[in-house]
Design a protein around this motif. Structure first.
Motif, PDB file in Angstrom:
ATOM      1  N   ASN A 250       0.808  -1.219   0.000  1.00 59.55           N
ATOM      2  CA  ASN A 250       0.000   0.000   0.000  1.00 59.55           C
ATOM      3  C   ASN A 250       0.847   1.280   0.000  1.00 59.55           C
ATOM      4  O   ASN A 250       0.557   2.239   0.716  1.00 59.55           O
ATOM      5  CB  ASN A 250      -0.971   0.011   1.189  1.00 59.55           C
ATOM      6  CG  ASN A 250      -2.005  -1.094   1.097  1.00 59.55           C
ATOM      7  OD1 ASN A 250      -2.499  -1.406   0.018  1.00 59.55           O
ATOM      8  ND2 ASN A 250      -2.314  -1.708   2.223  1.00 59.55           N
ATOM      9  N   THR A 251       1.892   1.281  -0.803  1.00 60.62           N
ATOM     10  CA  THR A 251       2.726   2.466  -0.992  1.00 60.62           C
ATOM     11  C   THR A 251       2.774   2.798  -2.477  1.00 60.62           C
ATOM     12  O   THR A 251       2.384   1.989  -3.327  1.00 60.62           O
ATOM     13  CB  THR A 251       4.156   2.234  -0.483  1.00 60.62           C
ATOM     14  OG1 THR A 251       4.753   1.156  -1.230  1.00 60.62           O
ATOM     15  CG2 THR A 251       4.169   1.892   0.994  1.00 60.62           C
TER      16      THR A 251
ATOM     17  N   LEU B 101       4.592   0.002  -8.680  1.00 65.01           N
ATOM     18  CA  LEU B 101       5.604  -0.328  -9.685  1.00 65.01           C
ATOM     19  C   LEU B 101       5.694  -1.831  -9.925  1.00 65.01           C
ATOM     20  O   LEU B 101       6.245  -2.267 -10.938  1.00 65.01           O
ATOM     21  CB  LEU B 101       6.991   0.172  -9.227  1.00 65.01           C
ATOM     22  CG  LEU B 101       7.099   1.621  -8.759  1.00 65.01           C
ATOM     23  CD1 LEU B 101       8.517   1.898  -8.255  1.00 65.01           C
ATOM     24  CD2 LEU B 101       6.725   2.581  -9.866  1.00 65.01           C
ATOM     25  N   ILE B 102       5.140  -2.607  -9.004  1.00 62.69           N
ATOM     26  CA  ILE B 102       5.322  -4.048  -9.030  1.00 62.69           C
ATOM     27  C   ILE B 102       4.574  -4.722 -10.183  1.00 62.69           C
ATOM     28  O   ILE B 102       5.097  -5.623 -10.842  1.00 62.69           O
ATOM     29  CB  ILE B 102       4.892  -4.672  -7.682  1.00 62.69           C
ATOM     30  CG1 ILE B 102       5.814  -4.190  -6.557  1.00 62.69           C
ATOM     31  CG2 ILE B 102       4.870  -6.190  -7.763  1.00 62.69           C
ATOM     32  CD1 ILE B 102       7.256  -4.599  -6.721  1.00 62.69           C
ATOM     33  N   ILE B 103       3.326  -4.292 -10.457  1.00 54.56           N
ATOM     34  CA  ILE B 103       2.521  -4.968 -11.476  1.00 54.56           C
ATOM     35  C   ILE B 103       3.184  -4.933 -12.854  1.00 54.56           C
ATOM     36  O   ILE B 103       3.386  -5.983 -13.474  1.00 54.56           O
ATOM     37  CB  ILE B 103       1.096  -4.400 -11.535  1.00 54.56           C
ATOM     38  CG1 ILE B 103       0.336  -4.743 -10.261  1.00 54.56           C
ATOM     39  CG2 ILE B 103       0.349  -4.954 -12.747  1.00 54.56           C
ATOM     40  CD1 ILE B 103      -1.076  -4.195 -10.234  1.00 54.56           C
ATOM     41  N   PRO B 104       3.543  -3.759 -13.399  1.00 53.54           N
ATOM     42  CA  PRO B 104       4.191  -3.776 -14.716  1.00 53.54           C
ATOM     43  C   PRO B 104       5.542  -4.478 -14.706  1.00 53.54           C
ATOM     44  O   PRO B 104       5.911  -5.129 -15.693  1.00 53.54           O
ATOM     45  CB  PRO B 104       4.332  -2.287 -15.065  1.00 53.54           C
ATOM     46  CG  PRO B 104       4.179  -1.560 -13.786  1.00 53.54           C
ATOM     47  CD  PRO B 104       3.286  -2.378 -12.936  1.00 53.54           C
ATOM     48  N   LEU B 105       6.274  -4.362 -13.604  1.00 51.05           N
ATOM     49  CA  LEU B 105       7.572  -5.034 -13.506  1.00 51.05           C
ATOM     50  C   LEU B 105       7.411  -6.551 -13.557  1.00 51.05           C
ATOM     51  O   LEU B 105       8.075  -7.239 -14.347  1.00 51.05           O
ATOM     52  CB  LEU B 105       8.270  -4.620 -12.207  1.00 51.05           C
ATOM     53  CG  LEU B 105       9.573  -5.356 -11.872  1.00 51.05           C
ATOM     54  CD1 LEU B 105      10.637  -5.075 -12.916  1.00 51.05           C
ATOM     55  CD2 LEU B 105      10.049  -4.958 -10.469  1.00 51.05           C
ATOM     56  N   TYR B 106       6.525  -7.093 -12.725  1.00 56.61           N
ATOM     57  CA  TYR B 106       6.321  -8.540 -12.682  1.00 56.61           C
ATOM     58  C   TYR B 106       5.662  -9.032 -13.970  1.00 56.61           C
ATOM     59  O   TYR B 106       5.926 -10.152 -14.431  1.00 56.61           O
ATOM     60  CB  TYR B 106       5.480  -8.926 -11.470  1.00 56.61           C
ATOM     61  CG  TYR B 106       5.647 -10.368 -11.056  1.00 56.61           C
ATOM     62  CD1 TYR B 106       6.798 -10.788 -10.404  1.00 56.61           C
ATOM     63  CD2 TYR B 106       4.665 -11.311 -11.330  1.00 56.61           C
ATOM     64  CE1 TYR B 106       6.969 -12.107 -10.032  1.00 56.61           C
ATOM     65  CE2 TYR B 106       4.817 -12.634 -10.959  1.00 56.61           C
ATOM     66  CZ  TYR B 106       5.975 -13.034 -10.311  1.00 56.61           C
ATOM     67  OH  TYR B 106       6.134 -14.346  -9.951  1.00 56.61           O
TER      68      TYR B 106
ATOM     69  N   LEU C 140      -8.847  -4.980 -11.724  1.00 60.95           N
ATOM     70  CA  LEU C 140      -7.563  -5.677 -11.697  1.00 60.95           C
ATOM     71  C   LEU C 140      -6.796  -5.349 -10.421  1.00 60.95           C
ATOM     72  O   LEU C 140      -6.256  -6.251  -9.760  1.00 60.95           O
ATOM     73  CB  LEU C 140      -6.733  -5.277 -12.914  1.00 60.95           C
ATOM     74  CG  LEU C 140      -5.255  -5.700 -12.913  1.00 60.95           C
ATOM     75  CD1 LEU C 140      -5.150  -7.215 -12.919  1.00 60.95           C
ATOM     76  CD2 LEU C 140      -4.521  -5.102 -14.115  1.00 60.95           C
ATOM     77  N   LEU C 141      -6.750  -4.081 -10.052  1.00 62.61           N
ATOM     78  CA  LEU C 141      -6.028  -3.678  -8.849  1.00 62.61           C
ATOM     79  C   LEU C 141      -6.617  -4.332  -7.604  1.00 62.61           C
ATOM     80  O   LEU C 141      -5.881  -4.776  -6.712  1.00 62.61           O
ATOM     81  CB  LEU C 141      -6.056  -2.152  -8.706  1.00 62.61           C
ATOM     82  CG  LEU C 141      -5.293  -1.367  -9.775  1.00 62.61           C
ATOM     83  CD1 LEU C 141      -5.499   0.129  -9.580  1.00 62.61           C
ATOM     84  CD2 LEU C 141      -3.803  -1.698  -9.738  1.00 62.61           C
TER      85      LEU C 141
ATOM     86  N   MET D 265      -4.106  -4.667  -4.430  1.00 69.02           N
ATOM     87  CA  MET D 265      -3.320  -3.440  -4.473  1.00 69.02           C
ATOM     88  C   MET D 265      -4.101  -2.312  -3.832  1.00 69.02           C
ATOM     89  O   MET D 265      -5.331  -2.338  -3.746  1.00 69.02           O
ATOM     90  CB  MET D 265      -2.978  -3.077  -5.918  1.00 69.02           C
ATOM     91  CG  MET D 265      -2.084  -4.077  -6.624  1.00 69.02           C
ATOM     92  SD  MET D 265      -0.390  -4.058  -6.033  1.00 69.02           S
ATOM     93  CE  MET D 265       0.192  -2.538  -6.766  1.00 69.02           C
ATOM     94  N   LYS D 266      -3.389  -1.287  -3.408  1.00 67.24           N
ATOM     95  CA  LYS D 266      -4.028  -0.109  -2.834  1.00 67.24           C
ATOM     96  C   LYS D 266      -4.982   0.508  -3.847  1.00 67.24           C
ATOM     97  O   LYS D 266      -4.629   0.688  -5.006  1.00 67.24           O
ATOM     98  CB  LYS D 266      -2.959   0.913  -2.437  1.00 67.24           C
ATOM     99  CG  LYS D 266      -3.521   2.187  -1.812  1.00 67.24           C
ATOM    100  CD  LYS D 266      -2.393   3.152  -1.470  1.00 67.24           C
ATOM    101  CE  LYS D 266      -2.941   4.431  -0.866  1.00 67.24           C
ATOM    102  NZ  LYS D 266      -1.851   5.401  -0.545  1.00 67.24           N
TER     103      LYS D 266
END
Length: 275
Positions: A8-9, A14-19, A203-204, A209-210
């Motif tokens: 929740n930051t 940034l994690i979703i597109p990276l993963y 999706l979030l 995700m937050k």
């Protein structure tokens, strides 16, 4: 020591597109040329278990393919612009942790990565800059960042998954001001319609995700966008999943999804060329 990413930051977004890039490269190695996702992920302290579970589903894997295809589309737009202005500036708006510039760097252009201060700080700890690459911490709605971009040799802006979280008036004001300041520049970004916007929010929530605001979308025609400024030389669009290359070596289900995203969500890459 690994970089800690808390739940929740801003950094967690940034994690979703990276993963997604990591999964897409593993599952579609002949289509995806990602260079950095594995290396970045190995430097991060974060519980990826829920993301891994999601991306192992058919919908999750297709979502990863979408993210990778979006990067390919924007890469194509940059390379096309650099054919005419090889020493132009390449500006990645809301860059997150993507390394788009490394894929288009011809050694003569300059690359600028723009995002919030906490994102740029994380980026600088995880990604090495090239000699002709610069990171700028800023709020895109504070136009003072304009002065930090070299513009005399041309500018191509790209935004990947960024403007969904802007209000319409913010997007309009930003585009108009950019067209006034960056003459002969171009902007390429992804968008969808209202139905697609609801999908982004869903999706979030699915990925725990937050919750963030999701506002901006474009209807099935570009007429309103064209009317925003007399400094728009040309406004055009291409299909997000089918406009830049045909994905042949994928499951029949995903080919069906491609049609669905075109017809139902109107997912597209829009390019605006400035006078």
């Amino acid at each position: 020591m690994k970089q800690k990413i808390e739940k929740n930051t801003v950094q967690e977004t940034l994690i979703i597109p990276l993963y997604s890039r990591k999964i897409a490269k593993e599952k579609f190695p002949d289509l995806i040329g990602d260079k950095s996702s594995d290396d970045i992920i190995n430097k991060i302290d974060y519980d990826f278990s829920d993301k891994e579970k999601y991306f192992n589903s058919a919908i999750g894997l297709y979502g990863a393919l979408e993210v990778a295809q979006r990067e390919f589309d924007l890469e194509c737009e940059i390379k096309e612009y650099l054919k005419k202005r090889e020493d132009a500036s390449v500006v990645n708006l809301g860059c997150g942790l993507n390394d788009l510039f490394s894929s288009v760097n011809n050694g003569k252009c300059k690359g600028y990565n723009l995002d919030f201060e906490e994102v740029i700080k994380t980026r600088e700890e995880l990604l090495e800059k090239q000699d002709n690459e610069f990171n700028i911490a800023c709020d895109l709605n504070d136009y003072s960042w304009f002065e930090k971009i070299e513009k005399d040799k041309g500018v191509i802006f790209v935004a990947s998954g960024v403007f969904y979280y802007f209000k319409k008036e913010e997007v309009k004001n930003l585009f108009v001001k950019m067209s006034e300041y960056f003459k002969c520049g171009a902007l390429a970004f992804d968008t969808c319609n209202k139905t697609g916007l609801k999908m982004v929010l869903r999706l979030l929530k699915t990925m725990d995700m937050k919750e963030v605001g999701s506002y901006f979308c474009i209807s099935d025609n570009l007429e309103e966008l064209k009317s925003w400024s007399d400094n728009f030389e040309n406004v055009s669009s291409k299909s997000y999943m089918n406009g830049y290359r045909k994905l042949k070596d994928i499951r029949l289900l995903y080919k069906f999804f491609n049609i669905f995203t075109d017809k139902i969500f109107n997912m597209q890459i829009i390019k605006i060329e400035f006078k």
